[in-house]
Design a protein around this motif. Structure first.
Motif, PDB file in Angstrom:
ATOM      1  N   GLU A  90       0.649  -1.202  -0.042  1.00 27.41           N
ATOM      2  CA  GLU A  90      -0.085   0.021   0.077  1.00 27.41           C
ATOM      3  C   GLU A  90       0.819   1.325  -0.048  1.00 27.41           C
ATOM      4  O   GLU A  90       0.579   2.241  -0.515  1.00 27.41           O
ATOM      5  N   VAL A  91       1.831   1.338   0.870  1.00 28.95           N
ATOM      6  CA  VAL A  91       2.808   2.329   0.850  1.00 28.95           C
ATOM      7  C   VAL A  91       3.494   2.655  -0.582  1.00 28.95           C
ATOM      8  O   VAL A  91       3.438   3.699  -1.118  1.00 28.95           O
ATOM      9  N   TRP A  92       4.042   1.402  -1.180  1.00 29.66           N
ATOM     10  CA  TRP A  92       4.593   1.706  -2.612  1.00 29.66           C
ATOM     11  C   TRP A  92       3.522   2.090  -3.588  1.00 29.66           C
ATOM     12  O   TRP A  92       3.709   3.053  -4.394  1.00 29.66           O
ATOM     13  N   THR A  93       2.232   1.586  -3.439  1.00 32.33           N
ATOM     14  CA  THR A  93       1.122   2.120  -4.407  1.00 32.33           C
ATOM     15  C   THR A  93       0.996   3.500  -4.300  1.00 32.33           C
ATOM     16  O   THR A  93       0.855   4.182  -5.041  1.00 32.33           O
ATOM     17  N   SER A  94       0.789   3.939  -3.036  1.00 31.34           N
ATOM     18  CA  SER A  94       0.334   5.483  -2.858  1.00 31.34           C
ATOM     19  C   SER A  94       1.941   6.141  -3.018  1.00 31.34           C
ATOM     20  O   SER A  94       1.413   7.612  -3.507  1.00 31.34           O
ATOM     21  N   TYR A  95       2.926   5.705  -2.730  1.00 28.60           N
ATOM     22  CA  TYR A  95       4.195   6.669  -3.246  1.00 28.60           C
ATOM     23  C   TYR A  95       3.986   6.597  -4.806  1.00 28.60           C
ATOM     24  O   TYR A  95       4.343   8.029  -5.237  1.00 28.60           O
ATOM     25  N   ILE A  96       3.891   5.683  -5.465  1.00 27.87           N
ATOM     26  CA  ILE A  96       3.851   5.812  -7.179  1.00 27.87           C
ATOM     27  C   ILE A  96       2.515   6.496  -7.418  1.00 27.87           C
ATOM     28  O   ILE A  96       2.629   7.583  -8.469  1.00 27.87           O
ATOM     29  N   ALA A  97       1.404   6.386  -6.818  1.00 26.73           N
ATOM     30  CA  ALA A  97       0.195   7.387  -7.182  1.00 26.73           C
ATOM     31  C   ALA A  97       0.443   8.599  -6.868  1.00 26.73           C
ATOM     32  O   ALA A  97       0.033   9.619  -7.847  1.00 26.73           O
ATOM     33  N   PHE A  98       1.067   9.030  -5.784  1.00 30.32           N
ATOM     34  CA  PHE A  98       1.413  10.582  -5.552  1.00 30.32           C
ATOM     35  C   PHE A  98       2.249  11.106  -6.735  1.00 30.32           C
ATOM     36  O   PHE A  98       2.171  12.391  -7.218  1.00 30.32           O
ATOM     37  N   GLN A  99       3.594  10.344  -7.069  1.00 34.47           N
ATOM     38  CA  GLN A  99       4.394  10.847  -7.986  1.00 34.47           C
ATOM     39  C   GLN A  99       3.743  11.048  -9.263  1.00 34.47           C
ATOM     40  O   GLN A  99       3.909  11.962  -9.949  1.00 34.47           O
ATOM     41  N   THR A 100       2.851  10.065  -9.698  1.00 36.08           N
ATOM     42  CA  THR A 100       1.816  10.191 -10.804  1.00 36.08           C
ATOM     43  C   THR A 100       1.013  11.396 -10.933  1.00 36.08           C
ATOM     44  O   THR A 100       1.005  12.015 -11.990  1.00 36.08           O
ATOM     45  N   ALA A 101       0.346  11.550  -9.788  1.00 35.30           N
ATOM     46  CA  ALA A 101      -0.760  12.661  -9.697  1.00 35.30           C
ATOM     47  C   ALA A 101       0.145  13.958  -9.648  1.00 35.30           C
ATOM     48  O   ALA A 101      -0.283  15.184 -10.184  1.00 35.30           O
ATOM     49  N   GLU A 102       1.459  13.788  -9.285  1.00 35.47           N
ATOM     50  CA  GLU A 102       2.219  15.226  -9.251  1.00 35.47           C
ATOM     51  C   GLU A 102       2.511  15.581 -10.706  1.00 35.47           C
ATOM     52  O   GLU A 102       2.520  16.606 -10.936  1.00 35.47           O
ATOM     53  N   ARG A 103       3.098  14.523 -11.442  1.00 41.62           N
ATOM     54  CA  ARG A 103       3.228  14.811 -12.903  1.00 41.62           C
ATOM     55  C   ARG A 103       2.349  14.975 -13.621  1.00 41.62           C
ATOM     56  O   ARG A 103       2.160  15.991 -14.384  1.00 41.62           O
ATOM     57  N   GLN A 104       1.100  14.591 -13.444  1.00 41.20           N
ATOM     58  CA  GLN A 104      -0.419  14.908 -13.895  1.00 41.20           C
ATOM     59  C   GLN A 104      -0.966  16.420 -13.740  1.00 41.20           C
ATOM     60  O   GLN A 104      -1.155  16.956 -14.676  1.00 41.20           O
ATOM     61  N   GLN A 105      -0.503  16.657 -12.643  1.00 42.54           N
ATOM     62  CA  GLN A 105      -0.665  18.146 -12.083  1.00 42.54           C
ATOM     63  C   GLN A 105       0.170  18.934 -12.864  1.00 42.54           C
ATOM     64  O   GLN A 105      -0.362  20.247 -13.324  1.00 42.54           O
ATOM     65  N   GLN A 106       1.163  18.872 -13.008  1.00 42.56           N
ATOM     66  CA  GLN A 106       2.022  19.778 -13.502  1.00 42.56           C
ATOM     67  C   GLN A 106       1.844  19.822 -15.198  1.00 42.56           C
ATOM     68  O   GLN A 106       1.741  20.696 -15.657  1.00 42.56           O
ATOM     69  N   ALA A 107       1.422  18.631 -15.853  1.00 45.43           N
ATOM     70  CA  ALA A 107       1.003  18.461 -17.120  1.00 45.43           C
ATOM     71  C   ALA A 107      -0.272  19.383 -17.528  1.00 45.43           C
ATOM     72  O   ALA A 107      -0.339  19.801 -18.463  1.00 45.43           O
TER      73      ALA A 107
END
Length: 492
Positions: free
Chosen positions: A393-410
């Protein structure tokens, strides 16, 4: 992260239950109260109530206030609270086995019987004897030694009490996360409605431009009809967005344990800095989850309780030494039908030191020990599975946050370019350089960019909360896993 009165419930009860065990992750709770009694009194002041939440339709509620309301009205938190108190009382019962048992007994009796005369005196004959008795008595029983069986029972009860405290905290965190998700869903719905209004305004601008050119003879009727169709679609999308917003309000009110109503209002600071970077590496996040997640703590304590149950089961094979005694004042007034007898009023007592050793019980102890070993293996396997799940769950949340961060920038870049593209296309159309198809295409791209920006912003906020929840930091005072670069720049 938001803090409310519900945090006091978790902290106070955790202090009461867990301050007796140094070295645990909850040891910091002991600093909130001088004694366990003070911690329990603190918890009692914040005990969840049975009253249903009443929401003020004129008040803008913050996320912390909403979490506080939910934790006072959610039946799961109330049930977890009661289970924790029951486990605490069970610990008190187990500790009582180290004290002697005093029992007060008062006996009042009257006995009448036939007493035959001895043959040496009278060959035939008997005497009727009646004996009233009054006997107040105090009996004592004290288990002196049992080869650690009592110690195992107390240790088991203590571990179960600590586990109940951890489960109570976890229940509060689950409620807080559920409310946070509903809060951000409503925030997303509100921003989608605002985006839909902006899309409608853009479509109306395009339609106005097309109608103006039609009046000047520089546009055709199909162009105007196409622009009107886009405006009608924008109106339809706005109605849909408004409906979804009302549904999100009802869902949030239901999550709080209040009567479902679309009148709830939230205090949403839309211009607040977004958590756009991680403050801890993945290894530190995994270590925090293993050390601080209350569900892991509870299961680890269940493993310890299972170990102590094995100790108790083994202790049943050993003898126990019990000190017993009683002291009484015995008063009797015997009478007989042929003569008078003297009365007695004398103290009496009995003292004994006994060794009890169960030699044979038909296999009961053997089966109890086998069950204890099975529970230990079950608790260990459950802990390992829960630990592995927490890491995933931590790994999934970690990757999901990084993905959301890149999506926000895009999404920010997409919105900026789509806005410029639409503005330039509209200017070119009004100047006669481009046709309406180019403007409508740019308009659709701008609408998509606005909705993407709303979704990306909401997803980034939600993933930040998810990361705190999966690492066990929700409703706690540990440093958050994420932070905002913009906020850092303002502080500097």
């Amino acid at each position: 992260m938001p803090q409310g009165k519900a945090v006091k419930q978790a902290v106070c009860l955790a202090c009461y239950l867990m301050s007796a065990v140094p070295g645990t992750v909850f040891a910091q709770c002991a600093s909130t109260a001088v004694t366990a009694k003070a911690a329990l009194e603190c918890a009692a002041q914040n005990v969840p109530s049975d009253s249903v939440a009443k929401l003020d339709p004129s008040k803008d509620y913050s996320l912390a206030e909403l979490i506080d309301i939910a934790e006072h009205n959610n039946p799961e938190t109330r049930a977890a609270w009661e289970r924790a108190k029951q486990r605490a009382e069970t610990l008190g019962i187990a500790r009582s086995s180290y004290y002697p048992i005093l029992v007060g007994i008062a006996t009042f009796a009257d006995q009448r019987f036939v007493s035959p005369f001895p043959e040496a005196l009278l060959p035939r004959g008997y005497s009727m004897v009646e004996t009233p008795v009054a006997q107040p008595q105090i009996a004592l029983q004290y288990l002196l030694f049992d080869f650690g069986k009592r110690g195992g029972e107390v240790a088991t009860a203590r571990a179960e009490a600590l586990a109940a405290g951890s489960q109570f905290i976890h229940a509060n965190q689950e409620v807080a996360f559920a409310v946070s998700k509903s809060y951000y869903d409503l925030l997303t719905a509100e921003e989608r409605s605002e985006a839909a209004r902006a899309i409608l305004k853009t479509a109306q601008t395009t339609q106005d431009a097309a109608e103006a050119k039609l009046q000047n003879g520089r546009a055709t009727l199909p162009d105007v009809l196409n622009a009107r169709a886009e405006t009608a679609q924008a109106n339809f999308d706005l109605a849909s967005a408004d409906g979804q917003e009302q549904i999100a309000r009802v869902a949030l009110a239901e999550e709080l344990g209040a009567e479902p109503s679309p009148d709830i209002r939230i205090d949403a600071t839309k211009n607040a800095p977004l958590p756009d970077m991680l403050d801890l590496p993945i290894k530190a996040l995994v270590d925090r989850a293993i050390a601080d997640r209350p569900d892991l703590q509870a299961q680890m304590l269940e493993v310890q309780a299972a170990d102590q149950e094995i100790r108790v089961a083994k202790g049943a094979y050993r003898p126990s030494i019990v000190l017993s005694g009683d002291v009484a004042q015995t008063a009797i007034w015997p009478t007989a039908d042929n003569s008078g007898l003297g009365s007695a009023n004398e103290p009496t007592w009995t003292v004994s030191l006994g060794i009890q050793w169960r030699i044979f019980d038909g296999g009961a102890r053997k089966n109890e020990l086998a069950i204890a070993h099975s529970k230990r293996r079950e608790a260990g396997d459950t802990f390992r599975d829960l630990r592995d799940r927490a890491q995933r769950e931590v790994w999934t949340s970690y990757i999901a946050f990084q993905t959301a961060e890149r999506q926000q920038q895009a999404a920010v870049a997409l919105l900026h370019s789509a806005n410029e593209s639409y503005s330039s296309s509209l200017d070119a159309y009004q100047s006669g350089v481009k046709n309406l198809v180019d403007v409508v295409t740019a308009e659709k791209q701008l609408a998509l960019a606005r909705l993407s920006s709303v979704s990306a912003r909401s997803q980034l906020l939600l993933q930040a909360v998810q990361l705190e929840f999966t690492t066990g930091n929700l409703l706690r005072n540990l440093p958050p896993a994420t932070r905002s670069q913009k906020q850092d720049g303002l502080s500097q």
